[in-house]
Motif scaffolding. Structure first.
Motif, short mmCIF file in Angstrom:
data_model
loop_
_atom_site.label_atom_id
_atom_site.label_comp_id
_atom_site.label_asym_id
_atom_site.label_seq_id
_atom_site.Cartn_x
_atom_site.Cartn_y
_atom_site.Cartn_z
N ALA A 46 13.67 -54.29 0.56
CA ALA A 46 13.58 -55.35 1.57
C ALA A 46 12.14 -55.69 1.91
O ALA A 46 11.82 -56.83 2.24
CB ALA A 46 14.34 -54.96 2.84
N VAL A 47 11.25 -54.69 1.85
CA VAL A 47 9.85 -54.97 2.20
C VAL A 47 8.94 -54.98 0.97
O VAL A 47 7.73 -55.15 1.11
CB VAL A 47 9.31 -53.97 3.27
N GLY A 48 9.52 -54.77 -0.20
CA GLY A 48 8.71 -54.82 -1.41
C GLY A 48 7.82 -53.60 -1.60
O GLY A 48 6.72 -53.70 -2.14
N ALA A 49 8.30 -52.43 -1.14
CA ALA A 49 7.56 -51.18 -1.38
C ALA A 49 8.25 -50.41 -2.51
O ALA A 49 9.44 -50.63 -2.77
CB ALA A 49 7.53 -50.34 -0.11
N LYS A 50 7.51 -49.51 -3.14
CA LYS A 50 8.13 -48.74 -4.24
C LYS A 50 9.09 -47.68 -3.72
O LYS A 50 10.12 -47.41 -4.32
CB LYS A 50 7.03 -48.08 -5.08
N PHE A 51 8.71 -47.02 -2.60
CA PHE A 51 9.51 -45.89 -2.13
C PHE A 51 9.83 -46.02 -0.65
O PHE A 51 9.00 -46.48 0.13
CB PHE A 51 8.75 -44.57 -2.35
N GLY A 52 11.03 -45.57 -0.31
CA GLY A 52 11.42 -45.45 1.10
C GLY A 52 11.84 -44.00 1.34
O GLY A 52 12.51 -43.40 0.49
N VAL A 53 11.45 -43.45 2.47
CA VAL A 53 11.87 -42.09 2.82
C VAL A 53 12.39 -42.12 4.26
O VAL A 53 11.62 -42.37 5.19
CB VAL A 53 10.69 -41.08 2.70
N GLY A 54 13.68 -41.89 4.39
CA GLY A 54 14.30 -41.95 5.72
C GLY A 54 13.96 -40.69 6.52
O GLY A 54 13.93 -39.58 5.97
N ALA A 195 4.47 -56.48 6.72
CA ALA A 195 3.97 -55.38 7.55
C ALA A 195 4.61 -54.07 7.06
O ALA A 195 5.79 -54.05 6.71
CB ALA A 195 4.32 -55.62 9.01
N GLY A 196 3.82 -53.03 7.04
CA GLY A 196 4.32 -51.72 6.59
C GLY A 196 3.93 -51.42 5.17
O GLY A 196 3.95 -50.25 4.76
N THR A 197 3.57 -52.46 4.41
CA THR A 197 3.24 -52.25 2.98
C THR A 197 1.77 -52.53 2.71
O THR A 197 1.35 -52.58 1.56
CB THR A 197 4.07 -53.19 2.07
N LEU A 198 0.99 -52.71 3.76
CA LEU A 198 -0.40 -53.13 3.57
C LEU A 198 -1.34 -51.94 3.46
O LEU A 198 -2.35 -51.99 2.77
CB LEU A 198 -0.82 -54.05 4.72
N GLY A 199 -1.00 -50.85 4.14
CA GLY A 199 -1.83 -49.64 4.10
C GLY A 199 -1.31 -48.66 3.05
O GLY A 199 -0.58 -49.04 2.14
N VAL A 221 7.70 -46.19 4.32
CA VAL A 221 7.59 -46.87 3.02
C VAL A 221 6.18 -46.67 2.47
O VAL A 221 5.21 -46.61 3.22
CB VAL A 221 7.92 -48.39 3.11
N THR A 222 6.11 -46.51 1.15
CA THR A 222 4.82 -46.31 0.49
C THR A 222 4.94 -46.72 -0.98
O THR A 222 6.05 -46.73 -1.53
CB THR A 222 4.37 -44.83 0.61
N ASN A 223 3.82 -47.01 -1.57
CA ASN A 223 3.80 -47.26 -3.02
C ASN A 223 3.30 -46.04 -3.79
O ASN A 223 3.19 -46.08 -5.01
CB ASN A 223 2.89 -48.47 -3.34
N ASP A 224 2.97 -44.99 -3.06
CA ASP A 224 2.36 -43.80 -3.66
C ASP A 224 3.44 -42.74 -3.91
O ASP A 224 4.00 -42.18 -2.95
CB ASP A 224 1.28 -43.28 -2.69
N GLU A 225 3.71 -42.46 -5.17
CA GLU A 225 4.81 -41.54 -5.48
C GLU A 225 4.53 -40.13 -4.97
O GLU A 225 5.45 -39.45 -4.49
CB GLU A 225 5.03 -41.51 -7.00
N ALA A 226 3.28 -39.70 -5.07
CA ALA A 226 2.95 -38.33 -4.61
C ALA A 226 3.20 -38.23 -3.10
O ALA A 226 3.76 -37.22 -2.63
CB ALA A 226 1.50 -38.02 -4.93
N TRP A 227 2.83 -39.27 -2.37
CA TRP A 227 3.08 -39.25 -0.92
C TRP A 227 4.58 -39.29 -0.64
O TRP A 227 5.05 -38.59 0.24
CB TRP A 227 2.37 -40.44 -0.23
N ALA A 228 5.31 -40.09 -1.39
CA ALA A 228 6.77 -40.17 -1.17
C ALA A 228 7.40 -38.79 -1.38
O ALA A 228 8.23 -38.34 -0.58
CB ALA A 228 7.39 -41.21 -2.10
N ASN A 229 6.97 -38.09 -2.44
CA ASN A 229 7.51 -36.75 -2.69
C ASN A 229 7.12 -35.78 -1.58
O ASN A 229 7.92 -34.94 -1.17
CB ASN A 229 7.02 -36.22 -4.05
N LEU A 230 5.88 -35.92 -1.12
CA LEU A 230 5.43 -35.06 -0.02
C LEU A 230 6.28 -35.32 1.23
O LEU A 230 6.72 -34.37 1.90
CB LEU A 230 3.94 -35.34 0.27
#
Ligand SMILES: Cc1ncc(COP(=O)(O)O)c(C=O)c1O
Length: 398
Positions: A46-54, A195-199, A221-230
């Motif tokens: 919905a926001v065009g990010a690679k990863f979402g972590v609830g 908003a949310g995908t700029l940083g 939400v993030t585009n960084d896979e390492a951060w999403a896994n963390l």
């Protein structure tokens, strides 16, 4: 006459939302199941990010962002004092130091020129024991304080995006992480970007007064896979994605979002555009009826705000009318309202810990003194808005 009482906020729930939650209750999986996965995917899309972590709150998401940015005890994060307290608290959870800078008087969002100035000065003084005007008093008095600047934590107040380009430029110049507090701003757009995908990461929150709700809950939400896994590991007691059951790679938390909440979130998210449009309509009714009242100032929308995601409807009460008196009169008329925000640096806990005083951030304090949030939700009727506006006009005139 309006249907009283008018609630301060209200969730917008449909039979489909209720059915989605009910369906989960007919399964054996109430946590760590298919709903959270689907919700994360849909939110990221919905926001065009690679990863979402609830996660189970916006605050939890911000805390994990501060950990990912590797903020160590005593290290600094530039943020805004005109926000809900958890944006700054998330820095304190890691024993970091929030460095407040004042806000833009029009939007109430962090002033990018001050962010640039503070970052420049703090980087120059990194490692030195010199006094630095940006630091809170108590830190300035500590000779051995660490003065490493690690991150920026802008907050998109009321659902209006901060002026992010100059903030991102500061981050690039000084190699700082950017944690976007988009808890109030799901769906908002800054120069056409979400908003949310700029940083480096952004956090949305889903408390029942938000644009969409999960009861309690949040989404990173993030585009960084390492951060999403963390984030996945940290929210689940430090278990890595590849860890065996009950094997914990790092200090983690129970920040999991349960399946019932995720199912509600997924169902609400399908209606996000509709929910935002309904809120925009309610905001437009308010603005139309209040904009020509001299003693009331409505929110200024910046030219860079290509889509406002109305979270709250906040007006400024102008002299000789007094905000607190207006609030009292509204209460008598059956209209709830709230001062919003109460500046973070003036909260007793922040005054005690950091030595903040009135006068430290004049724009924030002015906004804190005059801002009033009116009843607001996507289910408000035009008749209710009419009643609130009529009472507001009467209240400011005494
Ligand atoms: C700006 C801001 N940041 C953070 C939060 C925290 O979200 P939660 O209440 O889900 O922890 C909120 C919630 O109101 C908020 O408005």
């Amino acid at each position: 006459m309006s249907k009283l009482p008018i609630p301060m906020s209200s969730p917008d729930l449909t039979a489909d939302d209720i059915a989605a939650v009910n369906a989960v209750l007919h399964t054996p999986v109430l946590s760590i199941g298919p709903q959270i996965k689907a919700f994360e995917q849909a939110a990221a899309e919905a926001v065009g990010a690679k990863f979402g972590v609830g996660v189970n709150s916006g605050t939890a998401g911000l805390h994990l962002g501060v950990i990912a940015a590797d903020v160590q005890p005593g290290e600094l994060v530039i943020t805004t004092p005109f926000s809900f307290i958890s944006s700054a608290n998330s820095i304190l959870y890691e024993r970091g130091v929030p460095v407040f800078v004042d806000v833009d008087p029009q939007t109430g969002n962090i002033d990018p020129a001050l962010v640039a100035e503070a970052a420049h000065d703090l980087m120059q003084d990194a490692g030195s024991e010199m006094q630095n005007r940006w630091l809170p008093r108590s830190i300035n008095n500590q000779k051995s304080a660490l003065r490493n600047l690690k991150a920026l934590l802008p907050v998109h107040a009321f659902g209006q995006p901060c002026d992010m380009d100059p903030i991102l430029e500061v981050a690039r110049t000084h190699q700082l992480s950017v944690i976007e507090d988009a808890c109030e701003a799901i769906g908002a757009e800054y120069k056409g970007r979400k908003a949310g995908t700029l940083g480096d990461m952004g956090v949305f929150a889903f408390y029942p007064n938000k644009q969409m709700t999960t009861g309690e809950g949040g989404m990173i939400v993030t585009n960084d896979e390492a951060w999403a896994n963390l984030f996945r590991s940290l929210r689940n007691q430090g278990r890595d994605v590849f860890d065996a059951w009950l094997n914990h790679s790092r200090l983690g938390y129970n920040y999991r979002l349960d399946e019932l909440s995720a199912a509600l979130g997924l169902s609400q998210l399908k209606r996000l555009d509709e929910l935002l449009a309904k809120r925009a309509q309610v905001a437009a009714w308010y603005t139309e009826r209040l904009k020509d009242e001299e003693l009331i100032e409505v929110l200024h929308l910046a030219a860079s705000t290509t889509r406002m995601s109305w979270f709250v409807y906040v007006v400024r009460i102008k002299p000789p009318a007094q905000r607190d008196e207006v609030l009292r009169r509204l209460q008598i008329a059956g209209v709830p309202s709230r001062p919003y925000f109460t500046p973070i640096h003036l909260q007793p806990f922040y005054r005690d810990k950091f030595g903040y005083q009135r006068g430290d951030f004049p724009v924030t304090e002015y906004l804190g003194d005059v801002s009033l949030a009116l009843p607001f939700s996507s289910v408000m009727t035009e008749e209710q808005v009419n009643y609130v506006c009529q009472q507001c006009r009467a209240a400011v005139r005494g």
